[in-house]
Write an enzyme that holds these catalytic residues in place. Structure first.
Site, PDB file in Angstrom:
ATOM      1  N   VAL A   1      -3.970   2.341   0.741  1.00 34.55           N
ATOM      2  CA  VAL A   1      -4.579   1.902  -0.513  1.00 34.55           C
ATOM      3  C   VAL A   1      -3.510   1.168  -1.332  1.00 34.55           C
ATOM      4  O   VAL A   1      -2.358   1.608  -1.386  1.00 34.55           O
ATOM      5  CB  VAL A   1      -5.132   3.112  -1.306  1.00 34.55           C
ATOM      6  CG1 VAL A   1      -5.631   2.700  -2.681  1.00 34.55           C
ATOM      7  CG2 VAL A   1      -6.220   3.806  -0.510  1.00 34.55           C
TER       8      VAL A   1
ATOM      9  N   THR B   1       0.802  -1.221   0.000  1.00 35.09           N
ATOM     10  CA  THR B   1       0.000   0.000   0.000  1.00 35.09           C
ATOM     11  C   THR B   1       0.838   1.275   0.000  1.00 35.09           C
ATOM     12  O   THR B   1       2.030   1.262   0.285  1.00 35.09           O
ATOM     13  CB  THR B   1      -0.920   0.036   1.240  1.00 35.09           C
ATOM     14  OG1 THR B   1      -0.123   0.146   2.417  1.00 35.09           O
ATOM     15  CG2 THR B   1      -1.792  -1.204   1.325  1.00 35.09           C
ATOM     16  N   ASP B   2       0.149   2.355  -0.304  1.00 32.76           N
ATOM     17  CA  ASP B   2       0.756   3.677  -0.171  1.00 32.76           C
ATOM     18  C   ASP B   2       0.533   4.161   1.265  1.00 32.76           C
ATOM     19  O   ASP B   2       0.013   3.421   2.104  1.00 32.76           O
ATOM     20  CB  ASP B   2       0.187   4.657  -1.206  1.00 32.76           C
ATOM     21  CG  ASP B   2      -1.311   4.884  -1.069  1.00 32.76           C
ATOM     22  OD1 ASP B   2      -1.897   4.557   0.000  1.00 32.76           O
ATOM     23  OD2 ASP B   2      -1.916   5.394  -2.030  1.00 32.76           O
ATOM     24  N   ALA B   3       0.887   5.390   1.558  1.00 34.23           N
ATOM     25  CA  ALA B   3       0.776   5.919   2.921  1.00 34.23           C
ATOM     26  C   ALA B   3      -0.663   5.984   3.419  1.00 34.23           C
ATOM     27  O   ALA B   3      -0.905   5.986   4.626  1.00 34.23           O
ATOM     28  CB  ALA B   3       1.410   7.311   2.995  1.00 34.23           C
TER      29      ALA B   3
END
Length: 142
Positions: free
Chosen positions: A26, A21-23
């Site tokens: 997601v 995921t991103d920060a």
């Protein structure tokens, strides 16, 4: 854009981890490629043709030649996903897979992936060996 939704012949489960995921939690768009790759590899293994067997016994590797992806909804941290793979078309030196990713039956992504058959040593295009070609051709789903 893949316009026809095909119920997959094969489904591989995976879970979304932090590293995917991103920060914001997601799934990062490039990570979907790894999910799709693993499902295609597991589909081949389920047919009796793991990647190492193909490489060593048939002198064959498959490499992605083209991909078309439609991102419909995001997957998020800790989601349990099902990654589908169906052989849509088998040609003499390539194959096209229809793939999708779902969460609890909800469609998140569709993809069409063309893989090229290559010689394991020189990575040059080559024909799929006849017995394997015949087996794959019989597994096509329109």
């Amino acid at each position: 854009m893949l316009t026809v939704e095909i119920e997959p012949a094969f489904s591989w489960p995976t879970r979304v981890y932090w590293e995917d995921t991103d920060a914001g939690g997601v799934v990062y768009h490039a990570q979907y490629l790894a999910f799709l790759e693993r499902a295609r590899s597991e589909w081949m293994r389920a047919q009796g043709y793991g990647q190492e067997l193909l490489r060593l016994e048939h002198g064959l590797v498959f490499a992605v030649r083209a991909m078309q992806i439609d991102f419909l909804k995001p997957a998020r941290l800790d989601d349990a996903l099902q990654v589908g793979a169906s052989l849509h078309e088998c040609r003499r030196a390539s194959a096209v897979f229809a793939q999708d990713i779902r969460r609890d039956g909800e469609l998140l992504l569709t993809a069409q992936v063309r893989v090229a058959a290559l010689d394991r040593r020189g990575f040059r295009p080559r024909a799929i060996p006849q017995p394997l070609y015949d087996e794959l051709k019989a597994l096509e789903r329109a």
